[in-house]
Design an enzyme around this catalytic site. Structure first.
Site, mmCIF file in Angstrom:
data_model
loop_
_atom_site.group_PDB
_atom_site.id
_atom_site.type_symbol
_atom_site.label_atom_id
_atom_site.label_comp_id
_atom_site.label_asym_id
_atom_site.label_seq_id
_atom_site.Cartn_x
_atom_site.Cartn_y
_atom_site.Cartn_z
ATOM 1 N N LYS A 197 0.838 -1.002 -0.246
ATOM 2 C CA LYS A 197 -0.189 0.278 -0.223
ATOM 3 C C LYS A 197 0.504 0.986 -0.093
ATOM 4 O O LYS A 197 0.564 1.983 -0.332
ATOM 5 C CB LYS A 197 -0.836 -0.097 1.120
ATOM 6 C CG LYS A 197 -1.924 -1.181 1.865
ATOM 7 C CD LYS A 197 -2.039 -1.497 2.838
ATOM 8 C CE LYS A 197 -3.153 -2.909 3.341
ATOM 9 N NZ LYS A 197 -3.382 -2.625 4.640
ATOM 10 N N GLY A 198 2.363 0.910 -0.013
ATOM 11 C CA GLY A 198 3.027 2.456 0.998
ATOM 12 C C GLY A 198 3.376 3.903 -0.712
ATOM 13 O O GLY A 198 3.679 4.896 -0.510
ATOM 14 N N ASP B 16 7.264 2.643 -3.308
ATOM 15 C CA ASP B 16 7.818 3.453 -1.771
ATOM 16 C C ASP B 16 8.663 3.649 -1.676
ATOM 17 O O ASP B 16 9.742 4.933 -1.682
ATOM 18 C CB ASP B 16 6.437 3.907 -0.289
ATOM 19 C CG ASP B 16 6.915 2.219 -0.608
ATOM 20 O OD1 ASP B 16 7.303 1.312 -0.774
ATOM 21 O OD2 ASP B 16 6.134 2.416 0.932
ATOM 22 N N ASP C 70 14.754 -0.219 -0.462
ATOM 23 C CA ASP C 70 15.207 -0.700 0.898
ATOM 24 C C ASP C 70 16.655 -1.799 0.635
ATOM 25 O O ASP C 70 17.665 -1.289 0.147
ATOM 26 C CB ASP C 70 14.305 -1.194 2.289
ATOM 27 C CG ASP C 70 15.541 -0.983 3.899
ATOM 28 O OD1 ASP C 70 16.799 -0.681 3.559
ATOM 29 O OD2 ASP C 70 15.001 -1.232 4.149
ATOM 30 N N LYS D 221 17.239 4.224 -0.109
ATOM 31 C CA LYS D 221 18.504 3.036 1.183
ATOM 32 C C LYS D 221 19.324 2.494 1.356
ATOM 33 O O LYS D 221 19.288 1.525 1.164
ATOM 34 C CB LYS D 221 17.651 3.060 1.921
ATOM 35 C CG LYS D 221 16.914 3.498 3.002
ATOM 36 C CD LYS D 221 16.111 2.829 4.567
ATOM 37 C CE LYS D 221 15.000 3.356 4.956
ATOM 38 N NZ LYS D 221 14.909 1.931 5.689
ATOM 39 N N PHE E 9 14.453 4.649 9.573
ATOM 40 C CA PHE E 9 12.900 3.993 9.291
ATOM 41 C C PHE E 9 11.644 4.624 9.142
ATOM 42 O O PHE E 9 11.403 5.464 10.281
ATOM 43 C CB PHE E 9 12.236 2.912 10.362
ATOM 44 C CG PHE E 9 11.409 2.593 9.911
ATOM 45 C CD1 PHE E 9 11.413 1.349 8.715
ATOM 46 C CD2 PHE E 9 9.818 2.461 9.534
ATOM 47 C CE1 PHE E 9 10.507 -0.396 8.549
ATOM 48 C CE2 PHE E 9 9.049 1.459 9.560
ATOM 49 C CZ PHE E 9 9.399 0.943 8.858
ATOM 50 N N ASP F 201 4.235 3.459 6.056
ATOM 51 C CA ASP F 201 4.041 2.863 7.636
ATOM 52 C C ASP F 201 4.600 2.559 8.066
ATOM 53 O O ASP F 201 5.881 1.622 8.215
ATOM 54 C CB ASP F 201 2.578 1.773 7.092
ATOM 55 C CG ASP F 201 2.905 -0.053 7.073
ATOM 56 O OD1 ASP F 201 3.776 0.306 6.237
ATOM 57 O OD2 ASP F 201 3.240 -0.816 7.677
ATOM 58 N N ARG G 77 0.461 5.672 7.295
ATOM 59 C CA ARG G 77 0.306 6.288 6.236
ATOM 60 C C ARG G 77 -0.686 7.386 5.954
ATOM 61 O O ARG G 77 -0.114 7.698 4.958
ATOM 62 C CB ARG G 77 -0.331 5.345 5.981
ATOM 63 C CG ARG G 77 0.052 3.765 5.353
ATOM 64 C CD ARG G 77 -0.651 3.062 4.834
ATOM 65 N NE ARG G 77 -0.484 1.335 5.622
ATOM 66 C CZ ARG G 77 0.912 0.723 4.627
ATOM 67 N NH1 ARG G 77 2.110 0.945 3.788
ATOM 68 N NH2 ARG G 77 1.097 -0.196 4.477
#
Ligand code: IMP
Ligand code: MG
Length: 181
Positions: free
Chosen positions: A43-44, A100, A103, A131, A152, A159, A165
């Site tokens: 959903k990010g 989103d 990482d 990142k 984070f 989220d 969110r």
């Protein structure tokens, strides 16, 4: 005792909006005369996808894919699962995966592999954040919003354990001392 809380604002809605405009105009240029599928990762990426698509001036469709590896822990397990797949036919289509944040890179690597099996004409990656310092897999990032340090991030779609969110800006997960009584 410590409890998780919202840190300071790192990126405002305006900064992200301006970045979306810049990246959309690069995409408009790169895909001139072509059509495009913007494939958001749920959903990010929802807020980022919405912001980006407002400025796309191409024949474009959107769809979504859900991959998860995290559960409620803030570090990746490396095991990625696809739990929702795009309904659109991707055969011979130009696809941009809209993420989103990249990482470790496990998720995007897996998504590229699985989506390639559907015979798209091209696949590129557009992510709001990266990142690089935490990367475990060497993955392509074709359009990047912001390179970020190892915090984070929360807000603007991102989220922690499904919370935050809805923040209209990006912050980070901070810890706050609370009274022990
Ligand atoms: P990767 O597989 O380690 O690259 O992680 C990708 C996914 O993990 C992202 O699409 C996010 O959903 C989640 N993630 C990684 N870092 C963060 C963060 O800082 N905040 C919120 N979600 C994150
Ligand atoms: Mg994600």
């Amino acid at each position: 005792m410590k409890k998780s809380t919202i840190g300071t604002v790192l990126y405002t809605e305006k900064q992200i909006g301006d970045k979306a405009k810049q990246i959309a105009s690069m995409i408009n240029e790169d895909y001139k005369g072509e059509d495009l599928v913007l494939l958001g990762t749920l959903k990010g990426s929802v807020m980022w996808l919405v912001e980006l698509m407002k400025h796309i001036r191409l024949d474009c469709t959107i769809d979504f894919i859900t991959a998860s590896s995290y559960g409620s822990s803030p570090s990746s397990s490396g095991v990625v699962k696809i739990t929702y797949e795009p309904a659109l036919n991707l055969y011979n289509k130009n696809v941009i995966i809209v993420e989103d944040i990249v990482d470790t890179g496990y998720t995007i690597k897996y998504l590229i592999k699985k989506l390639s099996e559907r015979g798209p004409k091209s696949i590129k990656v557009c992510t709001l954040f990266s990142k690089q310092a935490r990367r475990k897999e060497d993955v392509p990032v074709d359009y990047l919003g912001f390179e970020v340090e190892d915090l984070f991030l929360i807000g603007y779609g991102l989220d922690f354990d499904e919370k935050y969110r809805n923040l209209p800006y990006v912050s980070y997960l901070a810890e706050q001392d609370i009274e022990n009584n």
